[in-house]
Design a protein around this motif. Structure first.
Motif, PDB file in Angstrom:
ATOM      1  N   TYR A   1      33.888  38.369  47.115  1.00 56.79           N
ATOM      2  CA  TYR A   1      34.021  39.516  47.070  1.00 56.79           C
ATOM      3  C   TYR A   1      32.780  39.875  45.851  1.00 56.79           C
ATOM      4  O   TYR A   1      32.039  40.214  46.488  1.00 56.79           O
ATOM      5  CB  TYR A   1      35.425  39.828  45.563  1.00 56.79           C
ATOM      6  CG  TYR A   1      35.079  41.656  45.463  1.00 56.79           C
ATOM      7  CD1 TYR A   1      35.502  42.417  46.515  1.00 56.79           C
ATOM      8  CD2 TYR A   1      34.679  41.636  44.035  1.00 56.79           C
ATOM      9  CE1 TYR A   1      35.434  43.339  45.738  1.00 56.79           C
ATOM     10  CE2 TYR A   1      34.844  43.077  43.930  1.00 56.79           C
ATOM     11  CZ  TYR A   1      35.036  43.574  44.500  1.00 56.79           C
ATOM     12  OH  TYR A   1      34.973  45.287  44.123  1.00 56.79           O
ATOM     13  N   VAL A   2      32.359  38.534  45.303  1.00 58.84           N
ATOM     14  CA  VAL A   2      31.079  39.025  44.436  1.00 58.84           C
ATOM     15  C   VAL A   2      29.842  38.503  45.235  1.00 58.84           C
ATOM     16  O   VAL A   2      29.077  39.515  44.835  1.00 58.84           O
ATOM     17  CB  VAL A   2      31.100  38.735  43.122  1.00 58.84           C
ATOM     18  CG1 VAL A   2      30.229  38.707  42.277  1.00 58.84           C
ATOM     19  CG2 VAL A   2      32.269  39.436  42.255  1.00 58.84           C
ATOM     20  N   ARG A   3      30.169  37.419  45.840  1.00 55.69           N
ATOM     21  CA  ARG A   3      28.758  37.395  46.669  1.00 55.69           C
ATOM     22  C   ARG A   3      28.595  38.074  47.570  1.00 55.69           C
ATOM     23  O   ARG A   3      27.306  38.408  47.992  1.00 55.69           O
ATOM     24  CB  ARG A   3      29.039  36.510  47.503  1.00 55.69           C
ATOM     25  CG  ARG A   3      28.834  34.773  46.121  1.00 55.69           C
ATOM     26  CD  ARG A   3      28.562  33.356  46.532  1.00 55.69           C
ATOM     27  NE  ARG A   3      28.353  32.452  46.673  1.00 55.69           N
ATOM     28  CZ  ARG A   3      29.410  31.767  45.651  1.00 55.69           C
ATOM     29  NH1 ARG A   3      30.424  30.871  46.749  1.00 55.69           N
ATOM     30  NH2 ARG A   3      29.003  30.874  45.286  1.00 55.69           N
TER      31      ARG A   3
ATOM     32  N   GLU B   1      25.139  44.102  37.741  1.00 54.04           N
ATOM     33  CA  GLU B   1      26.777  44.860  37.546  1.00 54.04           C
ATOM     34  C   GLU B   1      27.416  43.242  38.488  1.00 54.04           C
ATOM     35  O   GLU B   1      28.497  42.465  37.362  1.00 54.04           O
ATOM     36  CB  GLU B   1      27.574  45.916  38.520  1.00 54.04           C
ATOM     37  CG  GLU B   1      26.973  46.649  37.521  1.00 54.04           C
ATOM     38  CD  GLU B   1      26.972  46.989  35.923  1.00 54.04           C
ATOM     39  OE1 GLU B   1      28.101  46.685  35.408  1.00 54.04           O
ATOM     40  OE2 GLU B   1      26.028  47.449  34.987  1.00 54.04           O
ATOM     41  N   ALA B   2      26.927  43.226  39.480  1.00 56.17           N
ATOM     42  CA  ALA B   2      27.604  41.854  40.323  1.00 56.17           C
ATOM     43  C   ALA B   2      27.096  40.061  39.704  1.00 56.17           C
ATOM     44  O   ALA B   2      28.145  39.518  39.748  1.00 56.17           O
ATOM     45  CB  ALA B   2      27.099  41.823  42.007  1.00 56.17           C
ATOM     46  N   ASN B   3      25.902  40.716  39.312  1.00 57.24           N
ATOM     47  CA  ASN B   3      25.908  39.781  38.473  1.00 57.24           C
ATOM     48  C   ASN B   3      26.620  39.129  37.374  1.00 57.24           C
ATOM     49  O   ASN B   3      27.036  38.149  37.325  1.00 57.24           O
ATOM     50  CB  ASN B   3      24.100  39.070  37.627  1.00 57.24           C
ATOM     51  CG  ASN B   3      23.406  38.984  39.221  1.00 57.24           C
ATOM     52  OD1 ASN B   3      23.559  38.342  39.904  1.00 57.24           O
ATOM     53  ND2 ASN B   3      22.072  39.564  39.181  1.00 57.24           N
ATOM     54  N   LYS B   4      26.421  40.017  35.797  1.00 60.96           N
ATOM     55  CA  LYS B   4      27.310  40.797  35.451  1.00 60.96           C
ATOM     56  C   LYS B   4      29.013  39.773  35.647  1.00 60.96           C
ATOM     57  O   LYS B   4      29.845  39.524  34.628  1.00 60.96           O
ATOM     58  CB  LYS B   4      27.739  41.245  34.644  1.00 60.96           C
ATOM     59  CG  LYS B   4      26.595  42.607  34.182  1.00 60.96           C
ATOM     60  CD  LYS B   4      25.825  43.490  33.437  1.00 60.96           C
ATOM     61  CE  LYS B   4      25.252  44.324  33.047  1.00 60.96           C
ATOM     62  NZ  LYS B   4      25.497  45.496  32.146  1.00 60.96           N
ATOM     63  N   LEU B   5      29.828  40.626  36.538  1.00 66.14           N
ATOM     64  CA  LEU B   5      30.855  40.139  37.270  1.00 66.14           C
ATOM     65  C   LEU B   5      30.802  38.215  37.627  1.00 66.14           C
ATOM     66  O   LEU B   5      31.884  37.950  37.070  1.00 66.14           O
ATOM     67  CB  LEU B   5      31.450  40.439  38.803  1.00 66.14           C
ATOM     68  CG  LEU B   5      31.699  41.991  38.422  1.00 66.14           C
ATOM     69  CD1 LEU B   5      31.818  42.763  39.235  1.00 66.14           C
ATOM     70  CD2 LEU B   5      32.658  41.903  37.582  1.00 66.14           C
ATOM     71  N   MET B   6      29.783  37.603  38.346  1.00 65.79           N
ATOM     72  CA  MET B   6      29.780  36.311  38.362  1.00 65.79           C
ATOM     73  C   MET B   6      29.807  35.676  36.852  1.00 65.79           C
ATOM     74  O   MET B   6      30.741  34.618  36.817  1.00 65.79           O
ATOM     75  CB  MET B   6      27.753  35.916  39.599  1.00 65.79           C
ATOM     76  CG  MET B   6      28.296  34.524  40.095  1.00 65.79           C
ATOM     77  SD  MET B   6      29.861  33.928  41.119  1.00 65.79           S
ATOM     78  CE  MET B   6      28.928  35.323  42.641  1.00 65.79           C
TER      79      MET B   6
END
Length: 150
Positions: free
Chosen positions: A15-17, A66-71
């Motif tokens: 999902y994050v990727r 934001e996606a990097n933070k989630l990863m």
């Protein structure tokens, strides 16, 4: 149980990727459009177009950040072991649904069952943290009874 956690974790990573890929593509497209936009006699139009492309690039950079933070958050979650109290990485079964406490990634399906990936910072996630089987809580007028925590 750790096999289930691994499958849920992998779906969250995917999902994050996808979010990261979409943001990176948006950045590339905005930069390409900005570079292809040639200066014409209508200078204001050219400057406006470049400013719009810069705004689009900035918006996509924010999404990528934001996606990097989630990863990073996902990388901190262990898919091994079990606990008796809900914590990040736990799978929680309630009378009103199954939850994976990780990141807010919506509905996930594993082996024909639906799980809701929720963040510990979300309203329901904050109520789940620290709960054990047999505990209950109310959210939006709905009673949730925890049946199992793994």
């Amino acid at each position: 149980m750790s096999d289930l956690k691994k499958k849920l974790h992998d779906q969250c990573v995917n999902y994050v990727r996808k979010s990261m890929d979409a943001a990176e593509l948006g950045i590339k497209e905005a930069q390409k459009a900005s570079n292809e936009d040639t200066k014409s006699s209508a200078g204001d139009k050219y400057e406006t177009g470049r400013a719009m492309m810069q705004q689009e690039t900035n918006r996509n950079l924010t999404q990528l950040n934001e996606a990097n933070k989630l990863m990073v958050a996902l990388n901190r979650i262990s898919t091994n072991g079990e606990s008796t109290k809900a914590e990040t990485g736990s799978v929680i079964t309630t009378n009103n649904g199954n939850f994976y406490l990780a990141i807010s990634a919506g509905s996930l399906s594993v082996d024909g069952k639906t799980y809701f990936a929720v963040s510990a910072a979300s309203p329901i996630g904050s109520l789940l943290i620290g709960k054990a089987a047999g505990d209950s809580f109310n959210l939006n007028g709905k009673l949730y009874i925890i049946q199992a925590v793994n």
